[in-house]
Design a protein around this motif. Structure first.
Motif, PDB file in Angstrom:
ATOM      1  N   MET A  76      38.034  43.335  35.738  1.00  0.00           N
ATOM      2  CA  MET A  76      37.891  44.346  34.824  1.00  0.00           C
ATOM      3  C   MET A  76      38.066  45.432  35.744  1.00  0.00           C
ATOM      4  SD  MET A  76      34.916  45.273  32.221  1.00  0.00           S
ATOM      5  CE  MET A  76      35.060  47.046  31.407  1.00  0.00           C
ATOM      6  N   LYS A  77      38.712  46.528  34.896  1.00  0.00           N
ATOM      7  CA  LYS A  77      38.857  47.422  35.814  1.00  0.00           C
ATOM      8  C   LYS A  77      38.348  48.901  34.811  1.00  0.00           C
ATOM      9  CE  LYS A  77      41.324  50.885  38.132  1.00  0.00           C
ATOM     10  NZ  LYS A  77      40.088  51.721  37.949  1.00  0.00           N
ATOM     11  N   HIS A 100      39.110  38.736  41.972  1.00  0.00           N
ATOM     12  CA  HIS A 100      39.725  39.599  40.727  1.00  0.00           C
ATOM     13  C   HIS A 100      39.423  40.914  41.131  1.00  0.00           C
ATOM     14  CE1 HIS A 100      40.965  40.062  36.686  1.00  0.00           C
ATOM     15  NE2 HIS A 100      40.037  41.209  36.966  1.00  0.00           N
ATOM     16  N   GLU A 101      38.160  41.227  41.327  1.00  0.00           N
ATOM     17  CA  GLU A 101      37.845  42.595  41.146  1.00  0.00           C
ATOM     18  C   GLU A 101      38.289  43.262  42.579  1.00  0.00           C
ATOM     19  OE1 GLU A 101      36.742  43.804  38.892  1.00  0.00           O
ATOM     20  OE2 GLU A 101      35.862  42.091  37.435  1.00  0.00           O
ATOM     21  N   HIS A 159      41.560  44.710  42.254  1.00  0.00           N
ATOM     22  CA  HIS A 159      41.516  45.939  41.732  1.00  0.00           C
ATOM     23  C   HIS A 159      41.611  46.766  42.839  1.00  0.00           C
ATOM     24  CE1 HIS A 159      41.925  44.912  37.506  1.00  0.00           C
ATOM     25  NE2 HIS A 159      40.939  44.190  37.375  1.00  0.00           N
ATOM     26  N   GLU A 204      45.717  44.437  34.850  1.00  0.00           N
ATOM     27  CA  GLU A 204      45.164  43.095  35.323  1.00  0.00           C
ATOM     28  C   GLU A 204      45.933  42.087  35.989  1.00  0.00           C
ATOM     29  OE1 GLU A 204      41.980  42.973  35.137  1.00  0.00           O
ATOM     30  OE2 GLU A 204      41.326  44.677  34.070  1.00  0.00           O
ATOM     31  N   SER A 261      44.988  41.859  39.934  1.00  0.00           N
ATOM     32  CA  SER A 261      43.579  41.482  40.050  1.00  0.00           C
ATOM     33  C   SER A 261      43.783  39.810  39.756  1.00  0.00           C
ATOM     34  CB  SER A 261      42.813  42.228  38.969  1.00  0.00           C
ATOM     35  OG  SER A 261      43.030  42.241  37.791  1.00  0.00           O
ATOM     36  N   TYR A 301      44.626  41.615  29.004  1.00  0.00           N
ATOM     37  CA  TYR A 301      44.467  40.413  30.224  1.00  0.00           C
ATOM     38  C   TYR A 301      45.277  39.409  30.126  1.00  0.00           C
ATOM     39  CZ  TYR A 301      39.826  42.482  31.418  1.00  0.00           C
ATOM     40  OH  TYR A 301      38.893  43.403  31.821  1.00  0.00           O
TER      41      TYR A 301
END
Ligand SMILES: [Zn+2]
Length: 675
Positions: A1-2, A469-470, A473, A499, A502, A610
């Motif tokens: 998530m961003k 993933h994070e 970002h 997304e 990430s 996403y």
């Protein structure tokens, strides 16, 4: 998530308008860590107020120009205003979400409101719009020309060309929406509901380290929170169905009932705002500047994903039901609180994979080092821990991003749960970098295992994916921070592209060679066995289509609550309807997951983002050599073509620059259907 800076929401500028910090803009490069000197709420507020005042004086300067408009007397001050707003809004949003001191969080909320009010003023300021419109950039460089085109479009989307009464109402609505969003988030963050276990025997099936972390009190009762480190293991492993069901019910009522009304208000105000600007719904309005282009296209995309995942999702469900029937002869249905548990048992029996078995290879500190090593190789950078950098909590670590001996960014890791802290996982921007002015800063806010000296922080593979993933970002935010204009720096690309980088970085957590560079048994140092990774990969194919369907429940809910007359929206009825249509596991009466679905504020109608980004990520990943994922060539091309440009070109162009063609669905479809 961003986490998206609200400026995006206001100016619709793009996705993560990463805006930066930096003090008085005319003092040259400002690279001090952003939290320097913020010893108490008053200092924090004064510093942020100083930036807002500076932005207002720049605004006055811009408006007072006599004579011909030039880039120097118009676009430069405009961009410098954004530089101040970027810093203030990003930093306030971070601090209100993570600071351990409640006074500091409240001050941060107040600052967010002020910054947002200024951003709204700016976006509706006809004088600024006219000044920018009068600017001739036909001889400027390509980035500047693109920046101008996008900025003028964003002003129109903000409603700058409406009459004064309409603009006044738009501003009221925007200001109110900031408050509503803060209330929504706060109600999620501060809902500290728990599940009480009367007797330790109820924890049967849970991993030993979980049991030892949860000691009974004097009466023998054990208290579990609904945060991920407690809730996910319970839903996956607790043999006691009653416990799983209780956890499911509590988890899916976070923010309830308070947020029911807050959400309805959010939906109504956004609908009104979209109408004032000339759109039939908020969903149409908010998709206008996305890659997808319209709410109708977003809906078509969701339908396509739903259709593509149907047959496999049903096969997966039947398999899970058969496994349940071994325990419960004659069972005809799998309930939502049973799905994860029985899917896990299927992976154990049919794929010979127990997700607990990899945890000893994923101790938090090792994974962190591994992630650093992998991304250093890929992107040609290194990370240097820095001590004595002021941080908001003593557990937070600071690092410098170094390239060719130069510090090109700084980041903060706040990785473990803490009371009153944001309880999901996200990258929070802190300030966007600008060439020659300021280096970028960004942070990861997660709730992963570990952080306690007595706890090795053994993570599941899902946790490892979250971390990668994070970090995807974070790298994006840091390597895109060297443009001349802050408005196109950082992750200021279309929101439905955000997304992709990430989700693509998650791929490295599934590669045997990569994993063996860092996934070592925390006591014996043995590298994760090749056969175990192979079984894990096969097992991970199981349940994928059901997860895709679950994601489409979220995506369609997010679009649907915003694509119609708000008076006809009953969020609980919609959840129930969508679960019935897309999922074989029935809706659980008495649950309200929408009240803790934070994306309904931040992403509003565009949760489809996403999956859209995943389609692009799968296509981009197909360019890497599966036999040698750490090969630097294609990674460097990816960094230069896709990440570094930030928001200086349309996302579709970035993707085409890298792929040599527009993106397609083929790679995503073969991923979806792989067994
Ligand atoms: Zn993300």
């Amino acid at each position: 998530m961003k986490i998206r800076n609200f400026l995006f929401v206001v100016a619709l500028a793009s996705s993560s308008l990463a805006l930066g910090s930096a003090a008085a803009a005319d003092t040259g490069a400002t690279n001090a860590p952003f939290w320097t000197g913020m010893t108490d709420p008053a200092r924090f507020e004064r510093t942020m107020d100083g930036r807002i005042d500076h932005a207002r004086s720049l605004l006055a300067t811009l408006l007072n120009v006599k004579g011909a408009r030039s880039i120097a007397n118009t676009l430069r001050p405009y961009d410098d205003i954004l530089l101040e707003l970027d810093a203030v809004s990003s930093q306030a949003q971070l601090i209100q979400s993570v600071h351990p001191d409640e006074r500091m969080r409240q001050t941060a909320e107040k600052i967010s409101q002020k910054a947002s009010a200024l951003a709204t003023d700016l976006s509706l300021n006809r004088g600024v719009f006219d000044a920018l419109s009068a600017l001739d950039v036909s001889h400027a460089d390509a980035e500047t020309r693109y920046y101008m085109t996008r900025t003028l479009r964003d002003f129109r989307l903000a409603g700058v060309d409406k009459d004064e009464a309409t603009r006044k109402r738009i501003k009221e609505l925007r200001d109110e929406l900031v408050l509503i969003g803060q209330e929504f988030d706060r109600n999620i963050r501060t809902d500290l509901r728990t599940v009480t276990v009367a007797n330790a025997s109820e924890l049967e099936g849970l991993p030993q380290d979980f049991v030892s972390r949860h000691k009974p009190d004097a009466k023998g009762a054990i208290t579990l929170t609904i945060d991920y480190p407690d809730s996910l293991p319970v839903l996956s492993f607790a043999k006691n169905e009653g416990l799983r069901k209780r956890m499911y019910l509590e988890y899916n009522n976070r923010g309830y009932p308070k947020n029911m009304e807050v959400l309805d208000k959010m939906i109504a105000r956004r609908a009104e705002l979209a109408k004032l600007i000339g759109y039939s719904s908020w969903a149409d309005y908010i998709t206008a500047d996305k890659m997808v282009g319209s709410a109708a296209q977003a809906s078509t995309f969701i339908d396509r994903v739903v259709a593509a995942s149907g047959p496999k999702a049903m096969r997966e469900y039947e398999t899970i039901l058969k496994r349940k029937q071994q325990d419960v002869p004659g069972a005809t249905v799998v309930n939502a609180w049973e799905r994860t548990f029985y899917a896990e048992l299927v992976r154990q029996s049919s794929y010979d994979f127990d997700s607990q078995s990899v945890r000893p290879y994923f101790a938090f500190d090792r994974v962190k080092q591994g992630l650093f090593d992998v991304t250093s190789k890929l992107f040609g950078v290194s990370y240097r821990p820095v001590r004595n950098v002021p941080v908001w909590d003593k557990s937070v670590e600071a690092y410098e991003l170094v390239e060719n001996g130069r510090v090109i960014g700084r980041f903060y890791l706040d990785m473990h749960p803490r009371k009153d802290k944001y309880n999901h996982a996200a990258e929070f921007p802190i300030r966007t970098g600008v060439a020659g002015r300021q280096i970028p800063e960004a942070s990861l806010i997660c709730n992963l295992p570990g952080g306690d000296p007595d706890d090795p922080g053994l993570m599941t593979h899902d946790d490892v994916e979250t971390f990668f993933h994070e970090f995807g970002h974070l790298v994006h935010a840091l390597v895109s921070g060297r443009h001349q204009w802050i408005g196109i720096g950082g992750i200021s690309t279309e929101q439905d592209f955000v997304e992709a980088p990430s989700q693509m970085l998650e791929e490295w957590t599934r590669d045997t060679n990569t994993l063996q560079t860092f996934a070592r048994q925390y006591q014996t140092n043995e590298a994760i066995p090749t056969a175990l990774v192979a079984r894990m990969r096969r097992a991970s194919e199981f349940g994928k289509a059901l997860n895709v369907r679950q994601q489409m429940v979220y995506a369609k809910l997010s679009l649907s609550i915003y694509d119609r007359d708000p008076k006809s929206v009953d969020t609980t009825a919609m959840v129930k309807d969508l679960v019935g249509k897309y999922l074989p596991t029935p809706y659980v009466e008495g649950t309200h997951f929408q009240t803790s679905f934070g994306h309904l504020d931040g992403y509003s109608a565009v949760y489809y983002t996403y999956m859209w980004s995943l389609v692009i990520a799968k296509d981009m990943f197909s360019q890497f050599d599966a036999g040698n994922l750490l090969a630097p060539g294609v990674a460097a091309k990816y960094r230069n073509a896709v990440l570094a440009p930030g928001g200086s070109k349309p996302a579709a162009t970035l993707v085409t620059d890298f792929l040599g063609r527009p993106f397609g669905f083929k790679a995503w479809e073969s991923w979806l259907n792989a067994e």
